[in-house]
Write an enzyme that holds these catalytic residues in place. Structure first.
Site, PDB file in Angstrom:
ATOM      1  N   LYS A   1       0.092  -1.752   7.606  1.00 59.73           N
ATOM      2  CA  LYS A   1       0.484  -0.639   6.740  1.00 59.73           C
ATOM      3  C   LYS A   1       0.631   0.698   7.473  1.00 59.73           C
ATOM      4  O   LYS A   1       1.403   1.549   7.051  1.00 59.73           O
ATOM      5  CB  LYS A   1      -0.512  -0.483   5.593  1.00 59.73           C
ATOM      6  CG  LYS A   1      -0.437  -1.651   4.616  1.00 59.73           C
ATOM      7  CD  LYS A   1      -1.353  -1.457   3.425  1.00 59.73           C
ATOM      8  CE  LYS A   1      -1.357  -2.707   2.568  1.00 59.73           C
ATOM      9  NZ  LYS A   1      -2.149  -2.559   1.352  1.00 59.73           N
TER      10      LYS A   1
ATOM     11  N   ASP B   1       0.712   1.108  -3.362  1.00 62.19           N
ATOM     12  CA  ASP B   1      -0.716   0.805  -3.571  1.00 62.19           C
ATOM     13  C   ASP B   1      -1.387   1.894  -4.422  1.00 62.19           C
ATOM     14  O   ASP B   1      -2.115   1.580  -5.375  1.00 62.19           O
ATOM     15  CB  ASP B   1      -1.446   0.715  -2.224  1.00 62.19           C
ATOM     16  CG  ASP B   1      -1.147  -0.582  -1.487  1.00 62.19           C
ATOM     17  OD1 ASP B   1      -0.851  -1.589  -2.150  1.00 62.19           O
ATOM     18  OD2 ASP B   1      -1.208  -0.577  -0.248  1.00 62.19           O
TER      19      ASP B   1
HETATM   20  P1  NAP Z   1     -10.729  -2.484   5.600  1.00 61.00           P
HETATM   21  O1  NAP Z   1      -9.725  -1.467   5.989  1.00 61.00           O
HETATM   22  O2  NAP Z   1     -11.197  -3.466   6.625  1.00 61.00           O
HETATM   23  O3  NAP Z   1     -12.012  -1.702   5.017  1.00 61.00           O
HETATM   24  C1  NAP Z   1     -13.214  -2.378   4.721  1.00 61.00           C
HETATM   25  C2  NAP Z   1     -14.184  -1.418   4.073  1.00 61.00           C
HETATM   26  O4  NAP Z   1     -15.358  -2.146   3.701  1.00 61.00           O
HETATM   27  C3  NAP Z   1     -14.640  -0.283   5.002  1.00 61.00           C
HETATM   28  O5  NAP Z   1     -14.861   0.847   4.217  1.00 61.00           O
HETATM   29  C4  NAP Z   1     -15.946  -0.855   5.560  1.00 61.00           C
HETATM   30  O6  NAP Z   1     -16.846   0.152   6.003  1.00 61.00           O
HETATM   31  C5  NAP Z   1     -16.501  -1.542   4.339  1.00 61.00           C
HETATM   32  N1  NAP Z   1     -17.464  -2.569   4.714  1.00 61.00           N
HETATM   33  C6  NAP Z   1     -17.203  -3.747   5.327  1.00 61.00           C
HETATM   34  N2  NAP Z   1     -18.352  -4.422   5.528  1.00 61.00           N
HETATM   35  C7  NAP Z   1     -19.357  -3.631   5.048  1.00 61.00           C
HETATM   36  C8  NAP Z   1     -20.772  -3.772   4.961  1.00 61.00           C
HETATM   37  N3  NAP Z   1     -21.388  -4.859   5.423  1.00 61.00           N
HETATM   38  N4  NAP Z   1     -21.479  -2.788   4.395  1.00 61.00           N
HETATM   39  C9  NAP Z   1     -20.864  -1.682   3.916  1.00 61.00           C
HETATM   40  N5  NAP Z   1     -19.539  -1.480   3.952  1.00 61.00           N
HETATM   41  C10 NAP Z   1     -18.788  -2.457   4.514  1.00 61.00           C
HETATM   42  O7  NAP Z   1     -10.200  -3.406   4.381  1.00 61.00           O
HETATM   43  P2  NAP Z   1      -9.169  -2.979   3.229  1.00 61.00           P
HETATM   44  O8  NAP Z   1      -7.817  -3.416   3.582  1.00 61.00           O
HETATM   45  O9  NAP Z   1      -9.399  -1.554   2.889  1.00 61.00           O
HETATM   46  O10 NAP Z   1      -9.660  -3.927   2.019  1.00 61.00           O
HETATM   47  C11 NAP Z   1     -10.900  -3.700   1.390  1.00 61.00           C
HETATM   48  C12 NAP Z   1     -11.010  -4.561   0.122  1.00 61.00           C
HETATM   49  O11 NAP Z   1     -10.032  -4.164  -0.834  1.00 61.00           O
HETATM   50  C13 NAP Z   1     -10.773  -6.038   0.394  1.00 61.00           C
HETATM   51  O12 NAP Z   1     -11.694  -6.762  -0.372  1.00 61.00           O
HETATM   52  C14 NAP Z   1      -9.366  -6.274  -0.111  1.00 61.00           C
HETATM   53  O13 NAP Z   1      -9.177  -7.600  -0.574  1.00 61.00           O
HETATM   54  C15 NAP Z   1      -9.295  -5.299  -1.287  1.00 61.00           C
HETATM   55  N6  NAP Z   1      -7.926  -4.881  -1.621  1.00 61.00           N
HETATM   56  C16 NAP Z   1      -7.439  -5.174  -2.855  1.00 61.00           C
HETATM   57  C17 NAP Z   1      -6.174  -4.774  -3.209  1.00 61.00           C
HETATM   58  C18 NAP Z   1      -5.637  -5.102  -4.588  1.00 61.00           C
HETATM   59  O14 NAP Z   1      -4.427  -5.011  -4.805  1.00 61.00           O
HETATM   60  N7  NAP Z   1      -6.481  -5.444  -5.509  1.00 61.00           N
HETATM   61  C19 NAP Z   1      -5.379  -4.068  -2.309  1.00 61.00           C
HETATM   62  C20 NAP Z   1      -5.909  -3.773  -1.043  1.00 61.00           C
HETATM   63  C21 NAP Z   1      -7.189  -4.191  -0.712  1.00 61.00           C
HETATM   64  P3  NAP Z   1     -16.769   0.719   7.520  1.00 61.00           P
HETATM   65  O15 NAP Z   1     -15.674   1.741   7.522  1.00 61.00           O
HETATM   66  O16 NAP Z   1     -18.092   1.282   7.765  1.00 61.00           O
HETATM   67  O17 NAP Z   1     -16.443  -0.453   8.399  1.00 61.00           O
END
Ligand code: NAP
Length: 315
Positions: free
Chosen positions: A91, A127
């Protein structure tokens, strides 16, 4: 025609298709590129929509590593694709490949939809607007009227949600992230977008708090909507980000995760009597907005919703 919900194509397949060969059928002129992408529900939702709209175009999924994005976009264009959706990890990188950007993509600094039009590659971000529509759909509230707490505000989805809240001029925005510095960066960008002469409050409208129970409890008392944008909750064994005891019945809790359909956070929120929704509605609305960009007409939302629910249940 292969089953486009079940089949994941590769960069090599796309390369072959650019040379009018290979397993990608000619009708497939839309796709989601990602790494991973195998579990995407978008083909089921978009193909139901394309069928309902009477279009011959079909939508598939293509596994594309981060370093191959420019190449893949070139092949898709050569193969006569109408456009693409982009998911993790593309993205941000995609910004560089666009000849023009819509306002949201520019302000959010991320692109999830490409439209090929002659020599133009237009980049969009559906998004953030998809989240706005989802909140209205599931809670009957406008995001702009809500005091919002975002968990995982430093990640890709969380930062987009935070910046969209800022674009909506939400009255309060509380950002929480395990790595606090990332939330601080997002807060700076959000504050710049929030600034207007019309809306000034006695306190800073964007607050970053540590992932600690005391700070969470204090801020939750002044929050209407909690959005989980972290990846915590995808696995049953994941720890809680918010202790169950801090969730009150007056909260709305939106978990961007949709697999599982009910995360531990949503379970806790339901037990507390709060209103809850998972991320399926966000997936639906961002997809509908992308389809409207490609087809330039309203998306058949009911057909998309039904296909998405069926695909999610079958998974
Ligand atoms: P990402 O960029 O990898 O971000 C992951 C986030 O989760 C970061 O803020 C990370 O914190 C946090 N995290 C991961 N492990 C953690 C832990 N053990 N303890 C506390 N915080 C933790 O992923 P993303 O693309 O943003 O996606 C995040 C979620 O949103 C996923 O579940 C994805 O499936 C969902 N999503 C859904 C949609 C939809 O259309 N419904 C769209 C996009 C994403 P740090 O920064 O500290 O690593």
């Amino acid at each position: 025609m292969p089953d486009l919900q079940q089949t994941t194509f590769t960069l090599e397949d796309l390369r072959a298709r650019a040379g009018s060969d290979g397993p990608i059928p000619p009708e497939m002129r839309l796709a989601v590129l990602g790494f991973p992408v195998e579990h995407s529900l978008s083909p089921a939702m978009q193909n139901a929509a394309l069928e309902a709209a009477g279009s011959d175009i079909r939508y598939g999924k293509i596994l594309c590593p981060a370093e191959n994005l420019a190449e893949a976009v070139g092949f898709a264009r050569q193969a006569g694709f109408l456009g693409l959706n982009l998911t993790i990890p593309h993205k941000f990188e995609a910004l560089q490949l666009c000849t023009e950007l819509d306002d949201t993509a520019r302000q959010l600094g991320a692109v999830n939809t490409l439209l090929f039009d002659g020599s133009r590659t237009a980049g969009f971000n559906t998004d953030g607007p998809g989240l706005v529509r989802a909140i209205r759909d599931v809670f009957s509230f406008d995001l702009r009227d809500l005091r919002v707490m975002i968990l995982g505000a430093g990640g890709g989805a969380g930062s987009a949600a935070a910046l969209q809240c800022a674009l909506e001029k939400c009255p309060r925005l509380v950002l929480v992230n395990r790595t606090e510095d990332k939330a601080r960066d997002v807060a700076r960008r959000a504050a710049a977008l929030l600034h207007t002469d019309r809306l000034e409050g006695p306190e800073n409208r964007v607050t970053v708090i540590p992932l600690e129970n005391a700070a969470l409890g204090e801020q939750l008392a002044r929050t209407d909507l909690v959005v989980n944008a972290s990846s915590l909750g995808m696995k049953r064994t994941d720890p809680r980000l918010v202790p169950a005891a801090l969730i009150t019945p007056d909260l709305m809790v939106f978990d961007m995760i949709y697999r599982p359909a009910v995360t531990r956070l949503l379970e806790d929120a339901q037990a507390a009597g709060a209103r809850t929704a998972n991320g399926l509605s966000m997936l639906l609305h961002q997809g509908a907005l992308s389809l409207e960009i490609w087809l330039n007409r309203p998306a058949p939302l009911d057909a998309m919703r039904a296909a998405l629910q069926q695909a999610a249940a079958a998974f």
